[in-house]
Design a protein around this motif. Structure first.
Motif, short mmCIF file in Angstrom:
data_model
loop_
_atom_site.label_atom_id
_atom_site.label_comp_id
_atom_site.label_asym_id
_atom_site.label_seq_id
_atom_site.Cartn_x
_atom_site.Cartn_y
_atom_site.Cartn_z
N GLN A 318 -10.53 -35.18 37.60
CA GLN A 318 -9.84 -36.37 37.09
C GLN A 318 -10.68 -37.63 37.13
O GLN A 318 -10.47 -38.52 36.31
N HIS A 319 -11.59 -37.74 38.07
CA HIS A 319 -12.26 -39.02 38.32
C HIS A 319 -13.74 -39.00 37.95
O HIS A 319 -14.45 -39.96 38.20
N ARG A 320 -14.20 -37.91 37.33
CA ARG A 320 -15.63 -37.81 37.01
C ARG A 320 -15.97 -38.53 35.71
O ARG A 320 -15.12 -38.73 34.84
N THR A 321 -17.25 -38.87 35.59
CA THR A 321 -17.78 -39.33 34.31
C THR A 321 -18.12 -38.10 33.47
O THR A 321 -18.25 -36.99 33.98
N ALA A 322 -18.25 -38.29 32.18
CA ALA A 322 -18.51 -37.17 31.28
C ALA A 322 -19.83 -36.50 31.64
O ALA A 322 -20.77 -37.13 32.15
N GLN A 323 -19.95 -35.21 31.34
CA GLN A 323 -21.12 -34.45 31.70
C GLN A 323 -22.38 -35.02 31.05
O GLN A 323 -22.35 -35.53 29.93
N ALA A 324 -23.49 -34.92 31.77
CA ALA A 324 -24.77 -35.40 31.26
C ALA A 324 -25.37 -34.39 30.29
O ALA A 324 -25.22 -33.18 30.45
N GLY A 328 -21.86 -29.62 29.56
CA GLY A 328 -21.95 -28.82 30.77
C GLY A 328 -22.70 -27.53 30.59
O GLY A 328 -22.85 -26.76 31.54
N ASN A 329 -23.19 -27.23 29.39
CA ASN A 329 -24.00 -26.04 29.20
C ASN A 329 -25.36 -26.22 29.85
O ASN A 329 -25.73 -27.32 30.27
N LEU A 330 -26.15 -25.15 29.91
CA LEU A 330 -27.46 -25.22 30.54
C LEU A 330 -28.37 -26.17 29.77
O LEU A 330 -28.47 -26.12 28.55
N VAL A 331 -29.03 -27.07 30.51
CA VAL A 331 -29.96 -28.03 29.91
C VAL A 331 -31.24 -28.06 30.73
O VAL A 331 -31.24 -27.80 31.93
N ARG A 332 -32.33 -28.41 30.08
CA ARG A 332 -33.64 -28.46 30.73
C ARG A 332 -34.06 -29.90 30.95
O ARG A 332 -34.00 -30.73 30.04
N ASP A 333 -34.52 -30.19 32.16
CA ASP A 333 -35.12 -31.48 32.49
C ASP A 333 -34.25 -32.64 32.00
O ASP A 333 -34.72 -33.54 31.29
N CYS A 334 -33.00 -32.66 32.38
CA CYS A 334 -32.05 -33.69 31.98
C CYS A 334 -32.12 -34.86 32.95
O CYS A 334 -31.58 -34.80 34.06
N ALA A 335 -32.79 -35.94 32.56
CA ALA A 335 -32.95 -37.10 33.45
C ALA A 335 -31.63 -37.84 33.66
O ALA A 335 -31.41 -38.45 34.71
N GLU A 336 -30.75 -37.75 32.68
CA GLU A 336 -29.48 -38.48 32.76
C GLU A 336 -28.66 -38.06 33.99
O GLU A 336 -27.95 -38.87 34.58
N ARG A 337 -28.78 -36.81 34.40
CA ARG A 337 -27.96 -36.32 35.51
C ARG A 337 -28.33 -36.98 36.84
O ARG A 337 -27.56 -36.93 37.80
N LEU A 338 -29.49 -37.60 36.89
CA LEU A 338 -29.97 -38.26 38.11
C LEU A 338 -29.51 -39.70 38.22
O LEU A 338 -29.77 -40.36 39.24
N SER A 339 -28.82 -40.21 37.22
CA SER A 339 -28.42 -41.62 37.22
C SER A 339 -27.51 -41.94 38.39
O SER A 339 -26.59 -41.18 38.72
N ALA A 340 -27.73 -43.11 39.00
CA ALA A 340 -26.96 -43.50 40.18
C ALA A 340 -25.51 -43.81 39.88
O ALA A 340 -24.67 -43.79 40.78
N ASP A 341 -25.19 -44.12 38.62
CA ASP A 341 -23.81 -44.48 38.30
C ASP A 341 -22.97 -43.29 37.84
O ASP A 341 -21.81 -43.45 37.45
#
Length: 549
Positions: A318-324, A328-341
Motif C-alpha cells: 500500500q505504501h510503496r513507490t512504483a517499481q524501478a 518488477g520484471n528482471l532488470v540489469r544494472d538498474c541505478a534507479e533502484r538505489l535512489s534514497a527516496d
C-alpha cells in the motif's frame, strides 16, 4: 456494493457498531435466519490475530457460495449469528456466548472479537444461524506479554492459485502440532481463467479478471470451497496479510499493476482497490482495526508471544513507490533502484518497524514479509540482474531496516517471506556483500502456484551460483514449519511431490536452524544432492523473478 463510512453513518450508531464489529445484539432483538437456508457455513470457520486475552472469530453465511452475484445466496435482511466458545470440543464447559449481526453490507460475514480469555491455552468455538450449526473450530490465545514462554510452533504459507492444483498441502498442515499459521499473501489470484485444473463449470464471473466486489468475493469463495483450506483454518488461529494478487499483479501504492488497465482513470483503480480490500476483510479472521476505509486498510501490526518472540507483520504494497525500471520484471544494472527516496514501506511504517524491533524485549524478532528482502541476483557473472518488485528495488529501505537492527543490537532477527514459489534459506547483510550478517530470511514456496514444481531447476542453479548468501533452494510446492525456543530456531521445508492431482504425501525436504545470538542460517539436515527435474511446469521452464507471475 463497497462499504463506505458514509453508508455506515446512515445506518445509525447502534447498527453501525453491529455491522462493523459483529457487536452483541442481545436476545430482545433477534434477526432470524430464513427457513430452508441450506448450509450457511459452507465457507467454514476461522480465528485469528491471537492476543493473551482473546482472539477474533470469523465466519460468513453463504449457502450458495458461488452465486454469480457474489451474495452467497443470502437474502437482503440481516441475520443474527450466535457463537459460543468453550474449553472442550463437546462444549460442556462453555466460557462465553454471544450473538452478532451478519448484514449484506459485509457480505453476511461476522468478526466477533472475544476478550477475557486465559493466556496460552486452547479453546473451541462454533456458530449457529437458525437451526444450522457450523463446524467446530479450535483456537489458541498467546502467552501473556513478557511471560516465560518455552517454545512456539507455527507454519507459514502463501500463493494458492486454485487453477494451478489441489490444496493437498493444507491437509498435512492441519495435522501438524502448531500454535499458529501465518499466511503471507496471494490467498487468491485475481485471474481465475488460467490454464490448469477444472473441477466443473464455474460462474461466468470467475472466467474473467476480478475488478469488482462480486468478482473478488467469488474468488475467496472458490478458495474456501477447498476442504483442506477450511480444515487448516479450523485447526489453528491464523495471522494474514495480502500481497499483490488479492488485487492486481505487481500493484504498487496508488499505481495499478500489470492487469486491469486504469492508468487514465485513477478513480476506477481506487474503487477496484476498495472492493478487493473489502472482500479480503469479509473472508478473513481480521479485527475491527483492519476494517478497510475505502481503498485503505491497516495491515501492519505486532503480535507478541510472551518473552520468546514478537511477530511484526508488514505491508509492502500500500505504501510503496512504483517499481524501478519497469513493473518488477528482471532488470540489469538498474541505478534507479538505489535512489534514497524509493520506499517499499513508507516512512511511517519503516519508523514503526525499526522502533518496534529495538524496543521489544522478546528473544526472537520475526518479520512477516511479502516479497524477498535479501538480494537475489540472477546473473552469476559480473553484472547484477534483479527483480525490482521485491526489496531489491527498494535498497534504501532495506539498508535502513537492517542497518538499524545491527546498530541497535537486534541479535535474533528472522524474516519469513512468501511470493517466490520457491523454498530458500539465506543470510541477510546490512548493505554490502562484505558487511556482517545481521539476520536470516526463510522464503516459503507456494501451496499450488507454479503447478507441480521441481526440486532443482535452472533458476535454482543460477541463484545458488550468483548469491553466496543463499544456502538452500527448492521449487516444490508446500509450506514451512517453524519451531523455536530461547536457544534455537528450526525451519523445516515441507513439500509435496505434486499438486496436479489430489492425495500427495508430505516430506521434509530440508531443515535449517538459526542459533540465538549467531545471525544467519546453517543446515540442520538436507539430502546430499537435489533431484534435477526439467518436467513441464512453469518453474522449470524459466526463471521466476521476485513478484512471481
Amino acid at each position: 456494493m463497497v462499504l463506505s463510512r458514509r453508508h455506515l453513518l446512515r445506518l445509525g450508531t447502534a447498527a453501525s457498531a453491529a455491522v462493523l464489529a459483529g457487536a452483541v445484539t442481545g436476545a430482545s432483538a433477534p434477526h432470524p435466519a430464513p427457513r430452508r437456508l441450506g448450509d450457511p457455513f459452507s465457507l467454514g470457520v476461522a480465528s485469528g490475530d491471537p492476543a493473551a486475552d482473546g482472539v477474533v472469530l470469523w465466519t460468513r453465511l453463504a449457502p450458495d457460495p458461488l452465486a454469480p452475484d457474489g451474495l452467497g445466496g443470502m437474502p437482503l435482511a440481516p441475520v443474527s449469528v450466535d457463537y459460543e466458545l468453550a474449553h472442550d470440543e463437546a462444549f460442556r464447559h462453555v466460557v462465553t456466548r454471544g450473538s452478532v449481526l451478519a448484514t449484506r453490507e459485509l457480505g453476511h460475514s461476522v468478526h466477533p472479537e472475544i476478550h477475557g480469555l486465559q493466556p496460552d491455552r486452547w479453546y473451541f468455538y462454533r456458530f449457529r444461524a437458525g437451526t444450522a450449526v457450523s463446524p467446530v473450530g479450535r483456537t489458541r490465545t498467546a502467552p501473556a506479554l513478557g511471560a516465560a514462554t518455552e517454545r512456539l510452533r507455527f507454519a507459514f504459507a502463501s500463493c494458492q492459485s486454485w487453477n494451478s492444483g489441489y490444496f493437498t498441502a493444507y491437509d498435512h498442515l492441519a495435522a501438524e502440532d502448531l500454535d499458529l499459521v501465518v499466511h503471507l499473501g496471494d490467498y487468491i489470484y485475481e485471474k481465475a481463467w488460467m490454464r490448469g485444473r477444472q473441477d466443473g463449470p464455474l460462474p461466468r464471473k470467475l472466467t474473467d479478471e476480478a475488478v469488482d466486489l462480486p468478482g473478488y468475493r467469488l474468488l475467496y469463495a472458490l478458495a474456501k470451497a477447498e476442504a483442506p483450506l477450511r480444515a487448516a483454518h479450523a485447526a489453528f488461529p491464523w495471522v494474514v496479510t495480502l500481497d499483490d494478487h488479492e488485487l492486481d499483479n505487481n500493484w504498487a501504492g496508488d499505481r495499478p499493476g500489470t492487469g486491469f488497465d486504469v492508468h487514465r482513470l485513477p478513480w476506477l483503480y481506487r474503487r477496484r482497490r476498495a472492493a478487493a480490500f473489502q472482500a479480503m476483510y469479509e473472508h478473513q479472521p481480521l479485527r475491527l482495526a483492519q476494517l478497510p476505509a475505502g481503498p485503505a486498510m491497516r495491515l501492519h501490526r505486532r503480535l507478541p508471544f510472551g518473552n520468546l518472540a514478537e511477530l511484526t507483520m508488514l505491508d509492502t504494497r500500500q505504501h510503496r513507490t512504483a517499481q524501478a525500471c519497469g513493473d518488477g520484471n528482471l532488470v540489469r544494472d538498474c541505478a534507479e533502484r538505489l535512489s534514497a527516496d524509493r520506499t517499499i514501506l513508507g516512512a511511517p511504517q519503516r519508523d514503526w518497524l525499526v522502533e518496534g524491533l529495538t524496543r521489544s524485549a522478546a528473544r526472537w524478532q520475526i518479520i512477516g514479509n511479502q516479497v524477498s528482502m535479501g538480494q537475489t541476483d540472477y546473473d552469476p557473472g559480473a553484472g547484477t540482474v534483479v527483480g525490482t518488485d521485491a526489496w531489491d528495488g527498494y535498497v534504501a529501505d532495506r539498508d535502513a531496516v537492517l542497518g538499524a537492527a545491527a546498530e541497535r543490537g537486534v541479535d535474533d532477527l528472522v524474516v519469513i517471506t512468501g511470493d517466490r514459489h520457491q523454498n530458500c534459506a539465506l543470510d541477510l547483510r546490512r548493505d554490502t556483500p562484505d558487511s556482517p550478517v545481521v539476520g536470516a530470511e526463510f522464503i516459503g514456496t507456494s501451496i499450488t502456484t507454479g503447478r507441480d514444481g521441481a526440486d532443482m531447476n535452472a533458476t535454482g542453479r543460477t541463484l545458488l551460483a550468483a548469491n553466496p548468501d543463499l544456502k538452500f533452494f527448492n521449487a516444490q510446492r508446500g509450506y514451512v514449519r517453524v519451531e523455536l525456543d530461547h536457544r534455537l530456531w528450526r525451519t523445516d521445508f515441507r513439500v509435496v511431490p505434486y499438486v496436479s492431482r489430489p492425495g500427495a504425501p508430505i516430506t521434509t525436504r530440508a531443515s535449517y536452524v538459526v542459533e540465538s545470538g549467531v545471525p544467519g542460517v546453517r543446515a540442520a539436515w538436507r539430502p546430499d544432492e537435489p533431484v534435477d527435474d526439467a518436467s513441464e511446469n512453469l518453474d522449470a521452464r524459466a526463471p521466476v523473478p521476485p513478484g512471481g507471475r
